[in-house]
Design a protein around this motif. Structure first.
Motif, PDB file in Angstrom:
ATOM      1  N   ASP A  48      35.324  56.828  50.657  1.00 58.43           N
ATOM      2  CA  ASP A  48      36.586  56.182  50.766  1.00 58.43           C
ATOM      3  C   ASP A  48      36.850  55.089  50.100  1.00 58.43           C
ATOM      4  O   ASP A  48      37.918  54.414  50.087  1.00 58.43           O
ATOM      5  CB  ASP A  48      36.866  55.951  52.343  1.00 58.43           C
ATOM      6  CG  ASP A  48      36.409  57.283  53.097  1.00 58.43           C
ATOM      7  OD1 ASP A  48      37.275  58.221  52.864  1.00 58.43           O
ATOM      8  OD2 ASP A  48      35.629  57.392  54.265  1.00 58.43           O
ATOM      9  N   ARG A  49      36.188  54.685  49.075  1.00 58.60           N
ATOM     10  CA  ARG A  49      36.270  53.602  48.296  1.00 58.60           C
ATOM     11  C   ARG A  49      37.607  53.839  47.049  1.00 58.60           C
ATOM     12  O   ARG A  49      37.872  52.881  46.472  1.00 58.60           O
ATOM     13  CB  ARG A  49      35.057  52.941  47.561  1.00 58.60           C
ATOM     14  CG  ARG A  49      34.226  52.372  48.817  1.00 58.60           C
ATOM     15  CD  ARG A  49      32.923  51.865  48.249  1.00 58.60           C
ATOM     16  NE  ARG A  49      32.143  51.344  49.354  1.00 58.60           N
ATOM     17  CZ  ARG A  49      32.240  50.115  49.694  1.00 58.60           C
ATOM     18  NH1 ARG A  49      32.940  49.088  49.271  1.00 58.60           N
ATOM     19  NH2 ARG A  49      31.303  49.817  50.776  1.00 58.60           N
ATOM     20  N   PHE A  50      37.643  55.093  47.123  1.00 56.35           N
ATOM     21  CA  PHE A  50      38.674  55.453  45.958  1.00 56.35           C
ATOM     22  C   PHE A  50      39.907  55.176  46.432  1.00 56.35           C
ATOM     23  O   PHE A  50      41.168  55.247  45.482  1.00 56.35           O
ATOM     24  CB  PHE A  50      38.465  56.892  45.464  1.00 56.35           C
ATOM     25  CG  PHE A  50      38.570  57.756  46.691  1.00 56.35           C
ATOM     26  CD1 PHE A  50      39.934  58.418  46.993  1.00 56.35           C
ATOM     27  CD2 PHE A  50      37.654  58.138  47.260  1.00 56.35           C
ATOM     28  CE1 PHE A  50      40.131  59.346  47.907  1.00 56.35           C
ATOM     29  CE2 PHE A  50      37.776  59.144  48.528  1.00 56.35           C
ATOM     30  CZ  PHE A  50      38.945  59.785  48.468  1.00 56.35           C
ATOM     31  N   HIS A  51      40.281  54.857  47.652  1.00 63.28           N
ATOM     32  CA  HIS A  51      41.634  54.855  48.154  1.00 63.28           C
ATOM     33  C   HIS A  51      42.189  53.432  47.587  1.00 63.28           C
ATOM     34  O   HIS A  51      41.475  52.269  47.464  1.00 63.28           O
ATOM     35  CB  HIS A  51      41.845  54.762  49.637  1.00 63.28           C
ATOM     36  CG  HIS A  51      41.444  56.149  50.157  1.00 63.28           C
ATOM     37  ND1 HIS A  51      42.333  57.033  49.902  1.00 63.28           N
ATOM     38  CD2 HIS A  51      40.458  56.541  50.931  1.00 63.28           C
ATOM     39  CE1 HIS A  51      41.827  58.458  50.635  1.00 63.28           C
ATOM     40  NE2 HIS A  51      40.601  57.977  51.245  1.00 63.28           N
ATOM     41  N   GLU A  52      43.371  53.254  47.110  1.00 54.48           N
ATOM     42  CA  GLU A  52      43.796  52.101  46.517  1.00 54.48           C
ATOM     43  C   GLU A  52      44.034  50.925  47.781  1.00 54.48           C
ATOM     44  O   GLU A  52      43.840  49.633  47.368  1.00 54.48           O
ATOM     45  CB  GLU A  52      45.308  52.304  46.187  1.00 54.48           C
ATOM     46  CG  GLU A  52      45.328  53.200  44.948  1.00 54.48           C
ATOM     47  CD  GLU A  52      46.779  53.253  44.227  1.00 54.48           C
ATOM     48  OE1 GLU A  52      47.821  52.443  44.714  1.00 54.48           O
ATOM     49  OE2 GLU A  52      46.923  54.004  43.384  1.00 54.48           O
TER      50      GLU A  52
END
Length: 818
Positions: A48-52
């Protein structure tokens, strides 16, 4: 000068191939293991770290208390919670709700597909999360009822889009479940990244729920608890401070237990923490991992790499003794201690650089194979992604490498720099007590770590074996879980049709029994809150519930310990006429009855009606052995979302399944038939534990291998130092076995010390790991003894070759200078 260092270093490495090979093997194995673990750790951390907006998104976690006792801690709560928090607190700038009804059937013309990740979401879902939208408008795609956004995978299943032109699918229609009104396709999502906790394959507009359940219920309810809430907070918001304000939020909107029947306590969990810190939460929407396991594996990676450098130091020390005269001549010729240090550092840097290159290549080759065999994701993609945590991992690895090079290069130089040049040139090398104890301490450290890993790995496999072989108290052998006929309308004939279907199945000689129930073993149950027993009004109880037919107990071989089982007359199409229930022993005990028979005739009140207990069923494990047995109420209720459980004969399974498929198509045309053996489904509940055990075993073997290389180095060192002593003993008549025993006993003593140190560490680690299981093995004392004995045998096998070589050597060679 540097070129001279390089020439000498390469010359020494090529002249001493055995020691160079051992150094390369040990360091390569340690570094490869470290790189493989870092790949796995970086993948787990990447969720979930790819969410801006990942840093500013958190989800609402809800604890429920009744009569001061916590009865649930989960990720689901009421429809109105998210909007109310957004309205009450200026720190929250946006929110989205998710309703996850479970599986759904998508169909278009003759094509059908079961969706395992069908979410109904607010339109804000697409603005909070950065899932890639290939076609459609983020701002309007989910505003209106009966709008749907599909993933690429689903779109390709129903539409011909081989050219990737998803824009032409906008405006197409698709049907969902039994709804005869089509849903309009308003967007296409790229397939969801695997490192996402949320894994939707279809997004339906939240407004659609209002058509079925009423707009007020899905927007304002504080009683219906099946919704996930995600909040976006302002940049710089103190999440902990905002969370403390939610105590007032609960008191204001729920008034203790007055509104929902439970005392509500709310917490905020950062999105980045959700995957690795949710093992304790119920009703999780996605697959979660264990943060403790990740940190444990990271520690193991550093341990293995540290063991490899310990080996290098030991082996370099052995080589340093043989090079003592070379160093002495250099010092006589004017070499300073710093120059000697640079020479050894150059050699250490060459060996470490070459080992790192080989380790990287080995990890690259091994990652796909181990990913498949161990069931974990090993990929350079996440380690090199550039995220903050991944960068921290890489910086830490480089720092650890630099420390290893410095320590493994400087120690031999320091060791030789302390010697008197005149004595060294005469061949007299003195060993300080501190140096001897340091080497022994390093070996003890190596084997203590290895023994601890062996003990913990053994405990993991014993616990998994205990869980998978322990009786659940319910018979699931040769039971098929058959998909529910959700495409069939619920009407006045539904109960009769279910009974006719089961009768048609059991008429076949290879089908023994069949039942319909809302949950099969291994599946999480629904919850009843605010349940009261007549005569004890004001005391709120909580229980799980399963909706079952009257053949449930017979199909699963369950024992009724008091009263009677449900029968056909307990069912009714008219909801107010359903009044009898069966409970399990834990539920009867929770109601305050000392004996199950005392519960017969008890009247319970929940869901605004009264129910009479007619039977008590023996406790069984509905969930895995991670969870304790909980109270269960069995309700004689039918609906079209209930899967079937069919017990077949083990002799002619193919024939039984063929008959099952034919009858299913006859009674439930237009439904998608899917089935699987229930015991396989239950075994998958332990897949994460088995995977952890396999990973731990693999790296434990590597750690033992690296430790044995270190022991081999120390054995070589000791044999060199005691060569003259061995020669004298042989001249005086000592036997080869006696000399082998003499040289080996010191190593056995070191391994025994390692076992004594490792035992409490392994016991503590085992206790921490077993804490996650409601039912667990005792920690047997013999596991630690067995691990220590195994380590002794491994140590003896490792050093015996060097000891035998020294014992068989010609004593004249060792005594020639005398």
């Amino acid at each position: 000068m540097l070129s001279n260092y390089l020439k000498i270093a390469l010359r020494n490495l090529t002249r001493n191939r055995l020691y160079a090979g051992l150094n390369l093997l040990g360091l390569t194995a340690g570094m490869a293991a470290c790189l493989l673990i870092l790949q796995y750790v970086s993948y787990e951390w990447s969720y979930d770290r790819f969410h801006e907006k990942a840093d500013r998104i958190c989800r609402v976690v809800n604890d429920r208390y009744q009569s001061g006792k916590r009865v649930q801690i989960g990720t689901i709560t009421y429809p109105a919670v998210g909007p109310l928090i957004d309205e009450d607190y200026p720190e929250v700038v946006n929110h989205t709700r998710i309703f996850f009804p479970g599986s759904a059937i998508l169909h278009r013309e003759e094509e059908m597909l079961r969706s395992a990740g069908g979410y109904f979401v607010d339109n804000e879902f697409l603005s909070l999360f950065s899932f890639e939208l290939l076609a459609g408008d983020r701002n309007t795609a989910l505003l209106e009822p009966r709008q749907v956004v599909l993933t690429e995978k689903v779109a390709r299943h129903f539409f011909d889009v081989q050219d990737g032109d998803y824009g032409r699918l906008i405006g197409q229609s698709i049907l969902l479940n039994r709804d005869e009104q089509p849903y309009q396709v308003t967007g296409i999502l790229a397939d969801i990244p695997e490192n996402s906790l949320l894994q939707p394959d279809i997004l339906g507009s939240y407004a659609t729920l209002g058509l079925y359940m009423g707009a007020e219920a899905v927007d304002q309810s504080l009683r219906w608890s099946d919704f996930y809430h995600y909040l976006e907070v302002r940049p710089g918001t103190d999440i902990a401070a905002l969370e403390r304000k939610l105590e007032d939020f609960s008191a204001r909107h729920f008034k203790g237990e007055e509104v929902s029947g439970a005392e509500e306590r709310f917490y905020l969990q950062p999105l980045k923490d959700a995957h690795l810190h949710s093992m304790h939460l119920e009703y999780e929407i996605g697959e979660v991992g264990s943060g403790r396991v990740v940190w444990a594996l990271l520690a193991i990676a550093l341990f293995i790499l540290g063991l490899a450098w310990v080996n290098y130091i030991n082996l370099s020390s052995v080589r340093a003794i043989e090079r003592a005269k070379e160093v002495g001549i250099r010092r006589v010729a004017g070499a300073r201690r710093g120059q000697l240090a640079r020479q050894f550092l150059t050699e250490a840097a060459i060996v470490n650089a070459l080992s790192l290159f080989l380790a990287g290549y080995l990890a690259y080759l091994a990652a796909p194979l181990l990913s498949h065999r161990l069931g974990v994701n090993l990929s350079w993609q996440y380690l090199l992604s550039g995220d903050g945590l991944q960068q921290l991992l890489l910086v830490g690895l480089l720092g650890w490498l630099l420390l290893g090079i410095l320590s493994s290069g400087l120690y031999p130089a320091f060791l030789l720099g302390r010697q008197q040049t005149a004595l060294v040139l005469k061949g007299q090398y003195s060993q300080s007590e501190g140096s001897r104890r340091l080497r022994q301490g390093l070996v003890v450290f190596q084997f203590a770590a290895s023994i601890a890993l062996v003990s913990v790995t053994w405990m993991v496999f014993r616990q998994v074996r205990f869980m998978t072989r322990q009786s659940l108290g319910i018979n699931i052998d040769q039971v098929l879980r058959v998909s529910q006929p959700e495409q069939t309308n619920w009407d006045s004939t539904y109960i009769e049709r279910v009974q006719s279907f089961k009768d048609a199945l059991t008429a076949h000689p290879d089908i023994k029994a069949a039942t319909a129930s809302s949950r099969a073993p291994g599946e999480r149950m629904g919850r009843i809150f605010g349940m009261e027993r007549q005569g004890q009004e004001g005391v709120s109880l909580s229980s799980n519930f399963i909706e079952v037919d009257h053949e449930y107990a017979e199909t699963y071989g369950l024992e009724t310990v008091a009263g009677r089982d449900l029968n056909a007359t307990d069912h009714n199409m008219n909801w107010p006429m359903i009044e009898n229930v069966v409970v399990n022993e834990s539920a009867a005990e929770q109601m305050g009855f000392e004996q199950p028979a005392e519960a017969i005739g008890a009247v319970l009140r929940f869901w605004d009606k009264e129910w009479t207990v007619v039977g008590v069923m023996k406790d069984f494990h509905q969930m895995s052995f991670h969870h304790a047995i909980e109270p269960i109420v069995f309700l004689p209720v039918y609906h079209n979302q209930e899967p079937f459980s069919v017990r077949i004969s083990g002799k002619n399974a193919d024939r039984a399944i063929e008959h099952l498929a034919a009858e299913y198509r006859r009674f439930y045309p237009g439904n998608l038939l899917e089935y699987e053996f229930l015991d396989e489904r239950v075994q998958r509940l332990y897949e994460a534990d088995r995977r952890f055990g396999s990973v731990l075993l693999f790296f434990t073997v590597l750690a033992i291998l690296v430790a044995c290389l270190g022991l081999f180095g120390l054995a070589s060192y000791m044999a060199f130092l005691r060569a003259k002593e061995v020669g004298i003993r042989k001249v005086l008549g000592a036997s080869v076995p006696g000399i082998v025993g003499l040289l080996s006993k010191d190593f056995v003593r070191l391994v025994v010390w390692a076992a004594l140190i490792a035992t409490p560490l392994a016991w503590l680690a085992g206790r921490l790991w077993l804490r996650d299981f409601a039912y667990r093995i005792d920690l047997p004392w013999w596991v630690f003894i067995a691990a220590g004995v195994m380590a002794v045998f491994i140590a003896l096998a490792t050093v015996s070759w060097q000891a035998a070589r020294a014992a068989l050597a010609n004593p004249v060679e060792a005594l020639r200078s005398e």
